[in-house]
Design a protein around this motif. Structure first.
Motif, PDB file in Angstrom:
ATOM      1  N   UNK A  32       0.855  -1.285  -0.009  1.00  0.00           N
ATOM      2  CA  UNK A  32      -0.144   0.058  -0.039  1.00  0.00           C
ATOM      3  C   UNK A  32       0.878   1.256  -0.054  1.00  0.00           C
ATOM      4  N   UNK A  33       0.296   2.296  -0.982  1.00  0.00           N
ATOM      5  CA  UNK A  33       1.220   3.457  -0.825  1.00  0.00           C
ATOM      6  C   UNK A  33       0.447   4.799  -0.301  1.00  0.00           C
ATOM      7  N   UNK A  34      -0.859   4.601   0.047  1.00  0.00           N
ATOM      8  CA  UNK A  34      -1.624   5.692   0.498  1.00  0.00           C
ATOM      9  C   UNK A  34      -2.919   4.896   1.079  1.00  0.00           C
ATOM     10  N   UNK A  35      -3.415   5.738   2.033  1.00  0.00           N
ATOM     11  CA  UNK A  35      -4.657   5.162   3.032  1.00  0.00           C
ATOM     12  C   UNK A  35      -5.244   6.386   3.385  1.00  0.00           C
ATOM     13  N   UNK A  36      -6.467   6.234   3.707  1.00  0.00           N
ATOM     14  CA  UNK A  36      -7.577   7.152   4.502  1.00  0.00           C
ATOM     15  C   UNK A  36      -7.320   6.816   5.707  1.00  0.00           C
ATOM     16  N   UNK A  37      -6.462   7.568   6.748  1.00  0.00           N
ATOM     17  CA  UNK A  37      -6.239   7.302   7.911  1.00  0.00           C
ATOM     18  C   UNK A  37      -7.482   7.174   8.970  1.00  0.00           C
ATOM     19  N   UNK A  38      -7.445   6.455   9.876  1.00  0.00           N
ATOM     20  CA  UNK A  38      -8.607   6.203  10.679  1.00  0.00           C
ATOM     21  C   UNK A  38      -8.885   7.447  11.348  1.00  0.00           C
ATOM     22  N   UNK A  39     -10.217   8.163  11.612  1.00  0.00           N
ATOM     23  CA  UNK A  39     -10.568   9.438  11.762  1.00  0.00           C
ATOM     24  C   UNK A  39      -9.969   9.737  13.265  1.00  0.00           C
ATOM     25  N   UNK A  40     -10.291   8.475  14.130  1.00  0.00           N
ATOM     26  CA  UNK A  40      -9.761   9.020  15.747  1.00  0.00           C
ATOM     27  C   UNK A  40      -8.333   8.935  15.920  1.00  0.00           C
ATOM     28  N   UNK A  41      -7.584   8.370  14.962  1.00  0.00           N
ATOM     29  CA  UNK A  41      -6.026   8.735  14.837  1.00  0.00           C
ATOM     30  C   UNK A  41      -5.653   9.991  14.487  1.00  0.00           C
ATOM     31  N   UNK A  42      -6.390  10.356  13.499  1.00  0.00           N
ATOM     32  CA  UNK A  42      -6.192  11.988  13.063  1.00  0.00           C
ATOM     33  C   UNK A  42      -6.288  12.814  14.194  1.00  0.00           C
ATOM     34  N   UNK A  43      -7.495  12.778  14.548  1.00  0.00           N
ATOM     35  CA  UNK A  43      -7.817  13.763  15.867  1.00  0.00           C
ATOM     36  C   UNK A  43      -6.885  13.376  16.898  1.00  0.00           C
ATOM     37  N   UNK A  44      -6.236  12.368  17.386  1.00  0.00           N
ATOM     38  CA  UNK A  44      -5.432  12.102  18.184  1.00  0.00           C
ATOM     39  C   UNK A  44      -4.138  12.789  18.109  1.00  0.00           C
ATOM     40  N   UNK A  45      -3.513  12.781  16.962  1.00  0.00           N
ATOM     41  CA  UNK A  45      -2.303  13.297  16.391  1.00  0.00           C
ATOM     42  C   UNK A  45      -2.550  14.894  16.434  1.00  0.00           C
ATOM     43  N   UNK A  46      -3.834  15.314  16.190  1.00  0.00           N
ATOM     44  CA  UNK A  46      -3.734  16.970  16.346  1.00  0.00           C
ATOM     45  C   UNK A  46      -3.864  16.906  18.008  1.00  0.00           C
ATOM     46  N   UNK A  47      -4.377  16.159  18.664  1.00  0.00           N
ATOM     47  CA  UNK A  47      -4.486  16.337  20.276  1.00  0.00           C
ATOM     48  C   UNK A  47      -2.919  16.522  20.849  1.00  0.00           C
ATOM     49  N   UNK A  48      -2.274  15.786  20.511  1.00  0.00           N
ATOM     50  CA  UNK A  48      -0.826  15.822  20.839  1.00  0.00           C
ATOM     51  C   UNK A  48      -0.164  17.336  20.454  1.00  0.00           C
ATOM     52  N   UNK A  49      -0.664  17.711  19.208  1.00  0.00           N
ATOM     53  CA  UNK A  49       0.014  18.968  18.673  1.00  0.00           C
ATOM     54  C   UNK A  49      -0.269  19.937  19.613  1.00  0.00           C
ATOM     55  N   UNK A  50      -1.253  20.045  20.411  1.00  0.00           N
ATOM     56  CA  UNK A  50      -1.751  21.119  21.209  1.00  0.00           C
ATOM     57  C   UNK A  50      -2.136  22.322  20.397  1.00  0.00           C
ATOM     58  N   UNK A  51      -3.040  22.334  19.305  1.00  0.00           N
ATOM     59  CA  UNK A  51      -3.245  23.517  18.415  1.00  0.00           C
ATOM     60  C   UNK A  51      -4.275  24.429  19.043  1.00  0.00           C
ATOM     61  N   UNK A  52      -4.030  25.773  18.664  1.00  0.00           N
ATOM     62  CA  UNK A  52      -4.783  26.761  19.434  1.00  0.00           C
ATOM     63  C   UNK A  52      -5.258  27.582  18.122  1.00  0.00           C
ATOM     64  N   UNK A  53      -6.063  28.471  18.533  1.00  0.00           N
ATOM     65  CA  UNK A  53      -6.547  29.630  17.409  1.00  0.00           C
ATOM     66  C   UNK A  53      -5.450  30.483  17.225  1.00  0.00           C
ATOM     67  N   UNK A  54      -5.304  30.802  15.871  1.00  0.00           N
ATOM     68  CA  UNK A  54      -4.294  31.542  15.439  1.00  0.00           C
ATOM     69  C   UNK A  54      -3.124  31.041  14.704  1.00  0.00           C
ATOM     70  N   UNK A  55      -3.021  29.757  15.117  1.00  0.00           N
ATOM     71  CA  UNK A  55      -1.702  28.943  14.528  1.00  0.00           C
ATOM     72  C   UNK A  55      -1.763  28.638  13.212  1.00  0.00           C
ATOM     73  N   UNK A  56      -0.706  28.591  12.674  1.00  0.00           N
ATOM     74  CA  UNK A  56      -0.462  28.113  11.103  1.00  0.00           C
ATOM     75  C   UNK A  56       0.028  26.405  11.318  1.00  0.00           C
ATOM     76  N   UNK A  57      -0.468  25.703  10.504  1.00  0.00           N
ATOM     77  CA  UNK A  57      -0.488  24.327  10.944  1.00  0.00           C
ATOM     78  C   UNK A  57      -0.250  23.731   9.672  1.00  0.00           C
ATOM     79  N   UNK A  58       0.735  22.646   9.262  1.00  0.00           N
ATOM     80  CA  UNK A  58       1.052  21.952   8.596  1.00  0.00           C
ATOM     81  C   UNK A  58       0.624  20.536   8.518  1.00  0.00           C
ATOM     82  N   UNK A  59      -0.343  20.079   7.575  1.00  0.00           N
ATOM     83  CA  UNK A  59      -0.629  18.700   7.623  1.00  0.00           C
ATOM     84  C   UNK A  59      -0.034  17.989   6.605  1.00  0.00           C
ATOM     85  N   UNK A  60       0.787  17.158   7.092  1.00  0.00           N
ATOM     86  CA  UNK A  60       1.720  16.265   6.241  1.00  0.00           C
ATOM     87  C   UNK A  60       1.411  14.954   5.947  1.00  0.00           C
TER      88      UNK A  60
END
Length: 320
Positions: A32-60
């Motif tokens: 496999x060379x690409x996938x649609x990541x499970x939604x809960x894991x996406x949210x968890x990665x964002x939670x670990x990033x501690x994202x707040x209003x006004x921040x510029x975010x790069x989604x790799x």
């Protein structure tokens, strides 16, 4: 009653063949060379990033565009950039997001090369080894990155330091993503070496210390092995009578074959320049002595060049 399971990862591409273009009779072969990541894991990665209003975010790793959609809805289009090496994925994600009124920047580029901007947070749903130096260049002072190590199920969270590097920790949480790639596919699997390892006697033959296990399913063990001896490819089979066979393969020509009944010590054949099964047994011995493996919870020091040093107690490992 039938239950619906929506929080799963779905493979969307194998080699150059994308699921959008697949027909009913297609049976693609390869990794496999690409996938649609499970939604809960996406949210968890964002939670670990501690994202707040006004921040510029790069989604790799744009994937289906789901992560970019969450970020754009929360922060606004202007604060979000999502990148992918696959031009088809970036095109389709842009179209999908436009249909729901979201217009973040979606850019086709190699994530290991120069990045299109500067960011307060970099969150990757692809894995890397080592960390691309361009990520540290693009990360603003005191910015945070969240990523995983290629072929290991460890999440690294690190904050940028004044010297241009970063410092952080390997979380006790776990995640695994496909590794970054520059082309349409990864290197071919080691099928030829697997054929030889399955059939021939080893240069070293003897009993193993511990029963045969499927390393790919033993995440802590697999992660520690990948950090210690990167790049090993694993094959595993268990027949109806409980006979287990595991292969360990490496591009340097090293290989190991272990065969044994479930729960029994195996017979191990090993060949090539290194003894891969011995490395695995040493890690399992360490696990029994210490009660755990040190990779999870370890401290992380990232140099400006992207070299990652892990440490916990007296244990050290470098990912370069």
């Amino acid at each position: 009653m039938r239950r619906a399971y929506s929080d799963i990862s779905l493979v969307t591409r194998v080699g150059p063949l994308h699921v959008d273009h697949a027909g009913p009779g297609d049976h693609p072969e390869g990794r496999p060379t690409s996938s649609s990541t499970l939604p809960g894991l996406v949210v968890n990665m964002f939670r670990h990033a501690d994202i707040h209003d006004g921040m510029a975010v790069l989604d790799v790793g744009v994937g289906s565009g789901y992560g970019a959609a969450l970020l754009a809805q929360r922060l606004g289009d202007d604060q979000v950039t999502s990148i992918d090496v696959d031009p088809y994925l970036t095109k389709v994600a842009t179209e999908r997001l436009a249909e729901i009124g979201l217009w973040p920047a979606i850019v086709t580029c190699d994530a290991t090369g120069p990045l299109p901007g500067e960011y307060d947070r970099i969150v990757a749903t692809v894995s890397v080894r080592p960390l691309p130096p361009s990520w540290l260049v693009a990360l603003r002072p005191e910015g945070r990155l969240v990523t995983t190590i290629a072929n290991a199920m460890v999440i690294v969270v690190a904050d940028k330091t004044e010297d241009g590097g970063a410092v952080g920790r390997v979380l006790w949480d776990r995640a695994g993503f496909m590794a970054t790639r520059a082309g349409v596919d990864y290197e071919p699997a080691l099928d030829g070496l697997a054929d030889r390892a399955s059939a021939q006697d080893g240069e070293q033959i003897g009993p193993g210390r511990y029963p045969v296990t499927d390393v790919r399913e033993a995440w802590e063990l697999a992660s520690m092995l990948e950090v210690t001896a990167p790049g090993i490819e694993h094959r595993f089979n268990e027949d109806r009578d409980g006979l287990r066979t595991a292969l360990m393969l490496h591009r340097d020509g090293s290989w190991a074959r272990a065969t044994g009944q479930r729960g029994d010590a195996p017979l191990v054949h090993q060949g090539g320049p290194r003894r891969l099964w011995d490395i695995l047994d040493e890690i399992r011995q360490q696990w029994l002595i210490e009660g755990s493996l040190p990779v999870y919870g370890s401290k992380v020091l990232i140099s400006p060049s992207g070299e990652i040093t892990l440490s916990r107690g007296r244990w050290r490992a470098t990912i370069a």
